[in-house]
Design an enzyme around this catalytic site. Sequence first.
Site, PDB file in Angstrom:
ATOM      1  N   LYS A  15      52.577 -50.261  28.599  1.00 47.46           N
ATOM      2  CA  LYS A  15      52.752 -48.994  27.870  1.00 47.46           C
ATOM      3  C   LYS A  15      52.828 -49.295  26.379  1.00 47.46           C
ATOM      4  CE  LYS A  15      53.651 -45.350  29.684  1.00 47.46           C
ATOM      5  NZ  LYS A  15      52.722 -44.326  30.249  1.00 47.46           N
ATOM      6  N   THR A  61      53.345 -48.508  34.156  1.00 45.21           N
ATOM      7  CA  THR A  61      53.539 -48.451  32.704  1.00 45.21           C
ATOM      8  C   THR A  61      54.659 -47.483  32.348  1.00 45.21           C
ATOM      9  OG1 THR A  61      51.875 -46.712  32.337  1.00 45.21           O
ATOM     10  CG2 THR A  61      51.100 -48.994  32.365  1.00 45.21           C
ATOM     11  N   ASP A  62      54.849 -46.452  33.161  1.00 39.63           N
ATOM     12  CA  ASP A  62      55.951 -45.522  32.922  1.00 39.63           C
ATOM     13  C   ASP A  62      57.299 -46.218  33.098  1.00 39.63           C
ATOM     14  OD1 ASP A  62      56.605 -42.595  32.438  1.00 39.63           O
ATOM     15  OD2 ASP A  62      57.740 -42.961  34.273  1.00 39.63           O
ATOM     16  N   PHE A 162      39.856 -65.492 -11.963  1.00 41.09           N
ATOM     17  CA  PHE A 162      38.875 -65.893 -10.954  1.00 41.09           C
ATOM     18  C   PHE A 162      37.633 -66.364 -11.689  1.00 41.09           C
ATOM     19  CE2 PHE A 162      35.709 -65.170  -7.495  1.00 41.09           C
ATOM     20  CZ  PHE A 162      36.226 -66.115  -6.630  1.00 41.09           C
ATOM     21  N   ARG A 179      42.864 -60.586 -14.913  1.00 42.98           N
ATOM     22  CA  ARG A 179      42.458 -59.474 -14.063  1.00 42.98           C
ATOM     23  C   ARG A 179      43.666 -58.896 -13.338  1.00 42.98           C
ATOM     24  NH1 ARG A 179      40.055 -61.746  -8.273  1.00 42.98           N
ATOM     25  NH2 ARG A 179      41.740 -63.227  -7.859  1.00 42.98           N
ATOM     26  N   GLN A 226      43.355 -66.995  -2.551  1.00 37.56           N
ATOM     27  CA  GLN A 226      43.598 -68.062  -1.577  1.00 37.56           C
ATOM     28  C   GLN A 226      44.766 -68.952  -2.011  1.00 37.56           C
ATOM     29  OE1 GLN A 226      40.652 -66.999  -2.663  1.00 37.56           O
ATOM     30  NE2 GLN A 226      38.971 -67.450  -1.253  1.00 37.56           N
ATOM     31  N   ASN A 252      41.555 -58.077  -0.622  1.00 34.91           N
ATOM     32  CA  ASN A 252      41.559 -57.750  -2.039  1.00 34.91           C
ATOM     33  C   ASN A 252      41.487 -56.241  -2.214  1.00 34.91           C
ATOM     34  OD1 ASN A 252      41.631 -59.865  -4.052  1.00 34.91           O
ATOM     35  ND2 ASN A 252      39.787 -60.696  -3.083  1.00 34.91           N
ATOM     36  N   HIS A 254      40.448 -54.246  -4.881  1.00 39.56           N
ATOM     37  CA  HIS A 254      39.778 -54.498  -6.149  1.00 39.56           C
ATOM     38  C   HIS A 254      40.051 -53.397  -7.173  1.00 39.56           C
ATOM     39  CE1 HIS A 254      37.589 -57.888  -4.563  1.00 39.56           C
ATOM     40  NE2 HIS A 254      37.114 -57.160  -3.569  1.00 39.56           N
TER      41      HIS A 254
END
Length: 305
Positions: A15, A61-62, A162, A179, A226, A252, A254
Site C-alpha cells: 500500500k 494491502t489494506d 564553470f 555565475r 560535481q 542544475n 539554470h
Amino acid sequence: MTDVSVTLGSNKYGKAENRVVRIVRDTARHEIIDLNVTSQLRGEKLVDSYLTGDNSLVVATDTQKNTAFAFAKEYGISSPEEFLLKLGAHFTGEFDWIEGGLWQAEKYEWERIVVDGAGHDHSFVRKGQGTRLATVQIVDGETHVTGGVKDLVVLKSTGSEFAGFPRDKYTTLVETNDRIMATSVTGRWRYLPEAVEADIDYNGLYEEVTAILLSTFATVHSLALQQTLFEMGKAAITARPEIAEVRFAMPNKHHFVYDLSPFGLENPNEVFIAADRPYGLIEGTVIRDGASPTPAAWLDVPTFI
C-alpha cells in the site's frame, strides 16, 4: 500462435502513500508528526498470487495500511526510521513467508503559528524547506536503513564558476568565472549496519546533516556542481561516523543572464532568466573508505528524479 515461455521476475506489493498524521495530545500544547508511508512486501512463496491468483498468502494491502495507522497510535512516531523499522519487523515476524520488503516514508515539517510573539499551542503552518526521507529495507534477513532529504532548493548568487571544458563545433556555452548556481538537492545517506543496531538519534542526525549540506553548499567556492556534490557528501560523512555513503541527485536550475542590450541597458550579472528545462543533471555517490558496499540497501528505492 506459438507458445512463449516466460518467468516471473522480481516483484513486491503493498500500500503506497498512506498519509499518517499523529497528533500528540499529552498536554494542552500539541505536537504533530506528518508522514507519507509506503509498505511493500516480498517473498518467494507469493509467486502463486501472480501465476494463479492464489491469495492464500497475500497479506492484503489494506492490512498493511491499517497496520501503519494502528502502529502510529500504539507505538507513536519518534522518527520515520524507527517507525519503519517497527513495520518491517512486524510483517517479517508475523507472517513467516514474508521474507522482506521495502518501507518508505516522507516526513512533512510543521512549525507553530506565532500569535502575539509566541508559538500557538495547537495551530501550525507547513514549513517549505525540503522533505525528509527514510527507507527500511529487509533483504535476505538483513536490515538496511537510509535517511535523506529531497526538494532542498538552494541558490548562491556568486562563488561559482564553470570553465575549462572541452569545445567542439557544437559547443556554444560561454565560460564564466561568476555565475548563479542553483539546484534542488536530493540526498540519501545509508547508515552503517553496526550503527543501526545501536541507539541512533535519527532526528538529531537529520537536522545536523541537512545543516552541513546547506553550509557546505554556501561556503565552497564551486568550480562545478560535481565538485560541490562531492564536498557536501564528504562533509556529512566526516561529521557523522554512522554514515557509510551519501547518494545525490542535483539538477542544475539554470539562471542565464538576460540580454538587455536591445534596450540600451547593461546587465552586469543582475537580471537573469530562470530556465526550467532542459537542465543538467548531476548524480554521484560519496562513500566512506572501508565501508562495505550493500547494493541490497538500495533495491527498488525510487530513482531521484
